[in-house]
Scaffold this motif. Structure first.
Motif, PDB file in Angstrom:
ATOM      1  N   GLY A 352       0.812  -1.207   0.000  1.00  0.00           N
ATOM      2  CA  GLY A 352       0.000   0.000   0.000  1.00  0.00           C
ATOM      3  C   GLY A 352       0.848   1.260   0.000  1.00  0.00           C
ATOM      4  N   ASP A 353       0.256   2.387  -0.435  1.00  0.00           N
ATOM      5  CA  ASP A 353       1.018   3.636  -0.504  1.00  0.00           C
ATOM      6  C   ASP A 353       1.327   4.206   0.874  1.00  0.00           C
ATOM      7  N   GLU A 354       0.521   3.886   1.877  1.00  0.00           N
ATOM      8  CA  GLU A 354       0.854   4.322   3.236  1.00  0.00           C
ATOM      9  C   GLU A 354       2.089   3.581   3.740  1.00  0.00           C
ATOM     10  N   ALA A 355       2.195   2.305   3.411  1.00  0.00           N
ATOM     11  CA  ALA A 355       3.380   1.537   3.788  1.00  0.00           C
ATOM     12  C   ALA A 355       4.618   2.071   3.060  1.00  0.00           C
ATOM     13  N   SER A 356       4.475   2.414   1.775  1.00  0.00           N
ATOM     14  CA  SER A 356       5.587   2.993   1.022  1.00  0.00           C
ATOM     15  C   SER A 356       6.043   4.304   1.661  1.00  0.00           C
ATOM     16  N   GLU A 357       5.082   5.132   2.082  1.00  0.00           N
ATOM     17  CA  GLU A 357       5.410   6.413   2.704  1.00  0.00           C
ATOM     18  C   GLU A 357       6.205   6.202   3.992  1.00  0.00           C
ATOM     19  N   ALA A 359       8.035   3.594   4.822  1.00  0.00           N
ATOM     20  CA  ALA A 359       9.362   3.061   4.508  1.00  0.00           C
ATOM     21  C   ALA A 359      10.274   4.147   3.956  1.00  0.00           C
ATOM     22  N   LEU A 360       9.752   5.029   3.108  1.00  0.00           N
ATOM     23  CA  LEU A 360      10.564   6.124   2.583  1.00  0.00           C
ATOM     24  C   LEU A 360      11.057   7.033   3.702  1.00  0.00           C
ATOM     25  N   GLU A 361      10.167   7.392   4.610  1.00  0.00           N
ATOM     26  CA  GLU A 361      10.562   8.258   5.721  1.00  0.00           C
ATOM     27  C   GLU A 361      11.657   7.606   6.558  1.00  0.00           C
ATOM     28  N   VAL A 362      11.531   6.301   6.791  1.00  0.00           N
ATOM     29  CA  VAL A 362      12.536   5.585   7.592  1.00  0.00           C
ATOM     30  C   VAL A 362      13.876   5.553   6.871  1.00  0.00           C
ATOM     31  N   PHE A 363      13.892   5.203   5.593  1.00  0.00           N
ATOM     32  CA  PHE A 363      15.155   5.108   4.865  1.00  0.00           C
ATOM     33  C   PHE A 363      15.788   6.479   4.660  1.00  0.00           C
ATOM     34  N   GLU A 364      14.982   7.513   4.485  1.00  0.00           N
ATOM     35  CA  GLU A 364      15.534   8.865   4.389  1.00  0.00           C
ATOM     36  C   GLU A 364      16.226   9.257   5.683  1.00  0.00           C
ATOM     37  N   LYS A 365      15.614   8.931   6.808  1.00  0.00           N
ATOM     38  CA  LYS A 365      16.217   9.246   8.098  1.00  0.00           C
ATOM     39  C   LYS A 365      17.505   8.458   8.310  1.00  0.00           C
ATOM     40  N   VAL A 366      17.468   7.166   8.000  1.00  0.00           N
ATOM     41  CA  VAL A 366      18.657   6.329   8.189  1.00  0.00           C
ATOM     42  C   VAL A 366      19.794   6.804   7.285  1.00  0.00           C
ATOM     43  N   GLN A 367      19.481   7.155   6.044  1.00  0.00           N
ATOM     44  CA  GLN A 367      20.532   7.596   5.119  1.00  0.00           C
ATOM     45  C   GLN A 367      21.138   8.931   5.553  1.00  0.00           C
ATOM     46  N   ARG A 368      20.319   9.803   6.148  1.00  0.00           N
ATOM     47  CA  ARG A 368      20.853  11.068   6.668  1.00  0.00           C
ATOM     48  C   ARG A 368      21.813  10.808   7.831  1.00  0.00           C
ATOM     49  N   GLU A 369      21.408   9.896   8.708  1.00  0.00           N
ATOM     50  CA  GLU A 369      22.179   9.653   9.922  1.00  0.00           C
ATOM     51  C   GLU A 369      23.393   8.763   9.677  1.00  0.00           C
ATOM     52  N   SER A 370      23.270   7.836   8.719  1.00  0.00           N
ATOM     53  CA  SER A 370      24.318   6.848   8.487  1.00  0.00           C
ATOM     54  C   SER A 370      24.481   6.623   6.990  1.00  0.00           C
ATOM     55  N   PRO A 371      24.988   7.633   6.262  1.00  0.00           N
ATOM     56  CA  PRO A 371      25.051   7.522   4.800  1.00  0.00           C
ATOM     57  C   PRO A 371      25.994   6.412   4.337  1.00  0.00           C
ATOM     58  N   GLN A 372      25.516   5.644   3.366  1.00  0.00           N
ATOM     59  CA  GLN A 372      26.327   4.612   2.731  1.00  0.00           C
ATOM     60  C   GLN A 372      26.047   4.639   1.238  1.00  0.00           C
ATOM     61  N   GLN A 389       6.736   9.554  -4.868  1.00  0.00           N
ATOM     62  CA  GLN A 389       7.437   8.562  -4.056  1.00  0.00           C
ATOM     63  C   GLN A 389       8.600   7.940  -4.836  1.00  0.00           C
ATOM     64  N   PHE A 390       8.407   7.690  -6.123  1.00  0.00           N
ATOM     65  CA  PHE A 390       9.499   7.146  -6.934  1.00  0.00           C
ATOM     66  C   PHE A 390      10.670   8.139  -7.019  1.00  0.00           C
ATOM     67  N   ARG A 391      10.372   9.441  -7.087  1.00  0.00           N
ATOM     68  CA  ARG A 391      11.459  10.428  -7.119  1.00  0.00           C
ATOM     69  C   ARG A 391      12.286  10.363  -5.833  1.00  0.00           C
ATOM     70  N   ARG A 392      11.610  10.218  -4.718  1.00  0.00           N
ATOM     71  CA  ARG A 392      12.335  10.098  -3.442  1.00  0.00           C
ATOM     72  C   ARG A 392      13.140   8.803  -3.402  1.00  0.00           C
ATOM     73  N   LEU A 393      12.572   7.753  -3.968  1.00  0.00           N
ATOM     74  CA  LEU A 393      13.286   6.476  -4.012  1.00  0.00           C
ATOM     75  C   LEU A 393      14.568   6.617  -4.840  1.00  0.00           C
TER      76      LEU A 393
END
Length: 549
Positions: A352-357, A359-372, A389-393
């Motif tokens: 679902g798109d709520e689940a995608s949202e 997951a995007l928020e989580v991965f954006e936060k993780v990438q900011r804090e621990s970039p790889q 959402q695809f643009r953010r991905l």
């Protein structure tokens, strides 16, 4: 020096832009030595020309980036699906077009079964095709009132059980639990939704239809399904990787006769990540050239067709309540951060798109804090993701593996029942993902739908449902894009594109051998091209083994 074999073909489709087509490929010690024209390759010192595929078309072995070993093991149960299906040995199982036909097949299985005390198991049930009629415990009581009967839905996100199973699981009208479906009077109907409650119910019956250790036969049957479809590398997308499973996987994949590279993903679950990290680290030591370990699967929501996917407003088209979380939202961040920091590629299930949202928020936060930059994670299914959402991905460098087969098998259901016409046309928006700069692959989620990459490519090119309805013409892929998605795109989604996915010197000599050229047939006939067999590491595996002739 080992013998060099030069495979002559009607055409070689390489998936490499510098030489997209050739008519010969040279192989040495299971690896690709050179690609080009037969007039050049035949003169390589010590080369032996092989004409076995002279009238065939050679492609990179297809890569199935989302499927399960269960595509081999489910056939030990009674098939109850709506569509005709083919088992590992090629046997055809007719689809069942009514609930009465489902009950009749179960009754036949009940009569044939010797062990009357053991639970009777069925799989593949698709309730949405039966005009709003829901299976209940009363229906399954027509099969047996004394023996537990369990019917796994085709989504694997729901289960129906009879009264004997309800009693054995201690479920009555006094029980309230997330995922337990009750009627208007408050009595359990026998339908159980999502993994947490499903596993509790199955454990009470000493049955595991989701994450049991596979047997050697299960793994060989899975490989047989893959071989028949031209697949040379396939995932097992949710595996607990017990010690016994790892020993079996290692034993099977070290056999020269095993025709598949396996990529089992460890299933991350709620709870302390420390023992899960330890399990993955221990598992990696079991790997070999046909067994790739060290990847993680996380599941956020459920399935759209089970009404357990988490979707944004306006919600489900038929007014059903929003779905369920398999991974509590508050816990997803800690899991992603732990596996990301440990250096493991993460594949996250988002329907679902709520689940995608989320997951995007989580991965954006993780990438900011621990970039790889080395890790390239993958979102799986991505069925309702939109352009934004695809643009953010794309900004995160995350791949999308889209569940394209849903367009054919469930497109009409989405159009009429779950999502309505507009959102159904936007499902699995592969063209939008590519325009946003996302690397895509497409998959079957076998055994949910059949493992057949040429069919999956056909769906992505045509986007027609089983009734012939066109859904989202603007999201159709070209033939080039679709073939890339089942080869290099899928290899990139697994971070194996340096080893598989194209026909290029140094990569594994893994090929799909086809009877016809995808570029010589009309788009509507792509799915009808026959697979002759596969080559894995320079070893030919015909589609039909002698025992299946």
């Amino acid at each position: 020096m080992a013998d060099i074999e030069v495979y002559r073909a009607r055409r070689v489709i390489t998936m490499e832009p510098d030489m997209p087509f050739a008519n010969a490929v040279a192989v040495l010690d299971g690896r690709i030595l050179q690609v080009g024209e037969i007039e050049d390759l035949r003169f390589i010192s010590g080369a032996q020309v092989v004409d076995q595929f002279a009238q065939k078309v050679i492609l990179p072995g297809f890569v199935e980036g989302h499927a399960h070993i269960a595509a081999g093991s489910v056939w030990r149960m009674c098939y109850l699906g709506f569509f005709d299906r083919e088992g590992p040995n090629g046997e055809r199982w007719p689809g069942l077009k009514s609930l009465d036909a489902v009950i009749e097949r179960l009754q036949d299985a009940q009569h044939l079964c010797v062990e009357k005390a053991e639970p009777l198991l069925g799989w593949g049930f698709d309730p949405l095709y039966f005009g709003g009629i829901h299976m209940t415990a009363n229906h399954l009581d027509e099969v047996s009132t004394t023996r537990p009967v369990l019917v796994l839905h085709n989504t694997f996100h729901a289960l129906n059980i009879n009264s004997a199973a309800l009693h054995a699981a201690g479920i009555d009208r006094t029980v309230t639990a997330e995922g337990l479906v009750s009627d208007e009077a408050g009595s359990p109907t026998g339908e159980i939704r999502e993994f947490a409650l499903m596993q509790l119910v199955m454990a009470s019956l000493n049955v595991d239809l989701l994450f049991a250790d596979p047997t050697e036969t299960d793994i060989w049957d899975y490989a047989s399904v893959a071989r028949r479809a031209g697949v040379t590398t396939a995932c097992d997308m949710a595996n607990l990787l017990s010690g016994e499973t790892l020993r079996i996987l290692q034993r099977v994949t070290t056999s020269d006769a095993f025709p598949l590279r396996l990529v089992p993903l460890f299933l991350g679950r709620p709870g302390d990540p420390a023992p899960q990290l330890k399990r993955i680290a221990e598992a990696i030591g079991y790997g070999n050239e046909k067994l790739h370990l060290g990847r993680v699967k996380l599941i956020t929501d459920g399935a759209i067709t089970a009404f357990t996917a988490r979707i944004k407003k306006p919600g489900y088209f038929n007014g059903a309540p929003n779905g369920l979380w398999n991974m509590p939202p508050a816990e997803l961040y800690s899991k992603v951060r732990a596996f990301h920091d440990a250096g493991y590629q993460i594949h996250v299930h988002v329907n679902g798109d709520e689940a995608s949202e989320l997951a995007l928020e989580v991965f954006e936060k993780v990438q900011r804090e621990s970039p790889q930059t080395r890790l390239k994670h993958t979102f799986q299914h991505c069925q309702m993701m939109d352009v934004s959402q695809f643009r953010r991905l794309a900004c995160l460098g995350i791949s999308a593996n889209l569940f394209t087969n849903h367009i054919y098998y469930y497109g009409d259901v989405h159009y009429e029942t779950t999502l309505g016409s507009h959102r159904a046309g936007c499902l699995n928006a592969a063209a939008s993902a590519l325009k946003a700069g996302v690397t895509i692959s497409i998959h079957s989620d076998a055994p949910v739908t059949p493992l057949a990459p040429l069919f999956t490519a056909w769906v992505s090119i045509n986007r027609t449902t089983s009734s012939g309805r066109l859904l989202g013409s603007e999201e159709r892929l070209s033939l080039d894009e679709a073939l890339y998605a089942i080869t290099m795109g899928a290899a990139r989604s697994l971070q194996l594109d340096d080893q598989i996915g194209s026909i290029s010197p140094g990569k594994h000599a893994d090929f799909a051998i086809l009877d016809d050229d995808p570029y010589s047939v009309l788009p509507e006939f792509l799915k009808d091209i026959a697979v002759s067999g596969t080559v894995v590491g320079g070893v030919y595996f015909p589609k039909k083994r002698q025992s299946e002739s």
